[in-house]
Design an enzyme around this catalytic site. Structure first.
Site, mmCIF file in Angstrom:
data_model
loop_
_atom_site.group_PDB
_atom_site.id
_atom_site.type_symbol
_atom_site.label_atom_id
_atom_site.label_comp_id
_atom_site.label_asym_id
_atom_site.label_seq_id
_atom_site.Cartn_x
_atom_site.Cartn_y
_atom_site.Cartn_z
ATOM 1 N N ASP A 70 -17.432 21.893 38.452
ATOM 2 C CA ASP A 70 -17.113 20.641 39.140
ATOM 3 C C ASP A 70 -17.950 19.510 38.544
ATOM 4 O O ASP A 70 -18.929 19.052 39.135
ATOM 5 C CB ASP A 70 -17.375 20.788 40.639
ATOM 6 C CG ASP A 70 -16.899 19.578 41.440
ATOM 7 O OD1 ASP A 70 -16.198 18.730 40.850
ATOM 8 O OD2 ASP A 70 -17.235 19.485 42.637
ATOM 9 N N HIS A 117 -12.324 14.022 37.606
ATOM 10 C CA HIS A 117 -12.283 13.146 36.431
ATOM 11 C C HIS A 117 -11.203 12.095 36.658
ATOM 12 O O HIS A 117 -10.032 12.267 36.294
ATOM 13 C CB HIS A 117 -11.983 13.978 35.179
ATOM 14 C CG HIS A 117 -12.003 13.195 33.910
ATOM 15 N ND1 HIS A 117 -13.135 13.037 33.145
ATOM 16 C CD2 HIS A 117 -11.016 12.513 33.255
ATOM 17 C CE1 HIS A 117 -12.859 12.312 32.074
ATOM 18 N NE2 HIS A 117 -11.568 11.980 32.118
ATOM 19 N N GLU A 129 -9.669 17.236 35.814
ATOM 20 C CA GLU A 129 -8.712 16.126 35.747
ATOM 21 C C GLU A 129 -7.358 16.514 36.335
ATOM 22 O O GLU A 129 -6.800 17.556 35.987
ATOM 23 C CB GLU A 129 -8.522 15.652 34.307
ATOM 24 C CG GLU A 129 -7.670 14.392 34.220
ATOM 25 C CD GLU A 129 -7.681 13.745 32.848
ATOM 26 O OE1 GLU A 129 -7.475 12.526 32.767
ATOM 27 O OE2 GLU A 129 -7.892 14.483 31.855
#
Length: 621
Positions: free
Chosen positions: A567, A519, A576
């Site tokens: 994932d 992310h 993230e």
């Protein structure tokens, strides 16, 4: 002549007369030879080496015989003497070998790992190169980044260019940035020779300076007024394009980036910035002008932030005040502030040698402990510094006697640190996943940041104990050894690097199997020389394809409490990374790394830690 072992040989009376024998067995506690139970469980010796008993017990079976059923006939004197010589030699060599193994230099077991920690550390540092904001260095190893945020602060008539983007978004938060600079500086102060040995000292110093330069910009403190800038960028849900709802590379940003402003009542933010500037000044102590600039800014801010409420000055957290930390509340909500003031005072005392700062820190340490929430106990991360501060104060007690009136605070910090280590090693306070990952804040998610910081503290504390020649510590009902601490520390790093049920390295680029949909805006949008709007960025956000750019060294948030990991770019609680989280990983990796190959200091050569460098300016009483 040949001889036989094992089966009994039937000897005639005439043979016995020709070859007189004695039957020799074990010696009793009384000191006499125990007779055999039979003629067949004895040793025949034809040259009368055995002592002869004056008693007639030779022919009597004994109830206490300790002999074995063997029939050994030795008829070659040379063979027997050779056997005796070899046996005696072996008995002599065994204790000699044990002594040699004891005194020869040994490689610590805790450094043994199948993981390449040098490579992992280099990659973990590279993540910070990908997070840099401002005029991007042309020599950066990250090739999918460029100049960005060059107008940051201009609308407020302040230069806030530089610093780090916090995570996968394009916001710059001062609170976690300061924490990151403090922690990375701490690792250099303790393990600078390790960094130098593997060629990463200049790299990490560049990262720290990139952060400390920015912190000097966000701090504007004079004797009359203090201004702190806590955030650049916006993350609210007003519907206007901003750093959260627009999926866009920072190089392409064209939306407004507002600035959040605080005063000295933002005690936690001030305390963390004081700590960061102080610790960084020690990293750059050889650059006297720059180091002095950092210390001056830290001391000025300290004077403004530590005026206590009975002096008419309000203290509190920065997220309590809407204009200061209202937006940051959603991302980095601070739950206390005394721990940061204590943290700042501790580091400022190390940087300056001014014992009054240490007096403040030790005096308010108990207040900070009383303020600490149960959900925060034993955790070291951007919101709680008390755990790590206890380790630092224990270090003072161990290696620098500052005398009265600090004994009580330092002693309680030492006990608190031992309890912390016990909590890491047992399952009574913190659970672990089936794969072995410690769950320090299971309700919070993102477990790897907490595990990495715990790994660092446990290895660091074991090094302190070894410098003191201690073998371990004491828990309420048990003891722990240095190896216990180091095994725990390594287990958490090994989990992060791939020894987990998913068989996945949670640090991007390490090993063959790692997250590919991190992310992260810059990593997920192609670096193709083209401008990509927010609308175009949404296509990349929602894509199921791997990121076109590998965000090398980024530690993602991690799995859930059942070791499961998703994932998916759209699930930031799994994928993230943040600069604060990676700081804990860097700290753990350098602590666990092998010591330098050569050092003039024997303690550094053995453990890779600088025993007294942190106290260079603090003189014992």
């Amino acid at each position: 002549m040949p001889y036989s072992l094992g089966s009994p040989t039937h000897t005639s009376a005439s043979d016995a007369e020709m070859h007189p024998v004695r039957f020799v067995h074990s010696v009793s506690e009384a000191g006499r030879l125990l007779p055999s139970a039979s003629r067949w469980n004895s040793i025949e010796i034809e040259f009368n080496l055995a002592p002869k008993s004056s008693s007639g017990y030779d022919s009597l079976p004994s109830r206490y015989s300790k002999s074995f059923d063997h029939d050994l006939v030795i008829t070659d004197r040379k063979c027997f003497k050779r056997f005796v010589f070899i046996s005696v030699s072996v008995l002599f060599l065994i204790p000699l070998l044990v002594l040699l193994l004891h005194f020869l230099p040994r490689k610590h077991h805790h450094h043994e790992t199948s993981k390449n920690l040098t490579l992992a550390l280099s990659q973990a540092l590279t993540f910070y190169d990908a997070q840099k904001s401002g005029s991007y260095p042309s020599n950066s190893p990250v090739k999918f980044r460029g100049n960005s945020g060059l107008k940051d602060g201009s609308k407020s008539n302040i230069d806030l260019v530089g610093g780090f983007y916090d995570s996968g978004s394009n916001i710059k938060f001062s609170f976690p940035t300061a924490y990151t600079v403090t922690l990375l500086s701490w690792t250099v102060i303790e393990y600078h020779e390790k960094y130098a040995d593997i060629g990463e000292l200049d790299h990490i110093k560049d990262i720290i300076k990139w952060g400390s330069d920015y912190l000097l910009k966000v701090t504007n403190s004079t004797s009359d007024k203090t201004v702190l800038y806590s955030q650049v960028g916006a993350g609210n849900d007003t519907g206007v394009r901003n750093d959260i709802n627009c999926w866009q590379r920072p190089e392409d940003m064209s939306y407004k980036r507002p600035v959040s402003m605080c005063d000295s009542t933002a005690s936690d933010l001030a305390g963390e910035i004081i700590a960061a500037l102080s610790a960084a000044s020690m990293v750059f102590r050889e650059q006297k002008e720059y180091s002095g600039q950092l210390i001056k800014a830290a001391e000025t801010l300290y004077s403004a932030a530590t005026v206590e409420e009975d002096g008419g000055h309000k203290q509190g957290t920065y997220t309590e005040v809407e204009d200061c930390g209202g937006e940051a509340r959603e991302f980095y909500n601070s739950t206390s502030y005394i721990d940061e003031l204590v943290w700042g005072g501790t580091w400022l005392s190390f940087a300056t040698g001014n014992i009054s700062y240490l007096e403040y820190a030790t005096r308010r340490f108990k207040e900070a402990a009383d303020e600490e929430k149960i959900s925060e106990k034993g955790r070291f991360y951007w919101n709680n510094k008390l755990t790590a501060n206890a380790v630092l104060l224990a270090r003072v007690q161990f290696f620098r006697d500052v005398g009265y009136p600090y004994e009580d605070a330092l002693g309680s910090s030492s006990k608190r640190t031992e309890q912390l280590m016990c909590s890491y090693l047992s399952d009574q306070m913190f659970n672990k996943t089936k794969g072995g990952l410690i769950l320090l804040k299971p309700a919070y998610g993102q477990p790897l940041q907490f595990a990495a910081a715990a790994s660092f503290l446990s290895k660091l504390y074991s090094d302190y104990l070894e410098l003191l020649r201690r073998s371990g510590g004491v828990c309420s009902s048990d003891r722990f050894s240095l190896e216990n601490l180091r095994s725990f520390s390594m287990s958490q790093v090994n989990y992060i690097l791939g020894d987990n049920p998913m068989k996945m390295s949670y640090m991007v680029g390490f090993g063959d199997h790692y997250p590919t949909q991190v992310h992260h805006r810059s990593a997920s949008i192609p670096w193709d020389g083209q401008y990509h709007s927010c609308e175009e960025g949404d296509r990349w956000l929602n894509s199921k394809e791997p990121n076109p750019n590998v965000l090398l060294g980024a530690m993602v948030a991690g799995p859930d409490e059942f070791d499961n990991f998703s994932d998916e770019r759209g699930k930031p609680l799994f994928t993230e990374p943040t600069i604060a989280s990676n700081a804990g990983l860097v700290a753990a990796l350098i602590a666990l790394h092998d010591p330098p190959h050569k050092s003039s200091n024997p303690n550094v050569a053995k453990l890779g830690i600088d025993p007294l460098g942190i106290f260079e300016k603090i003189h014992p009483v």
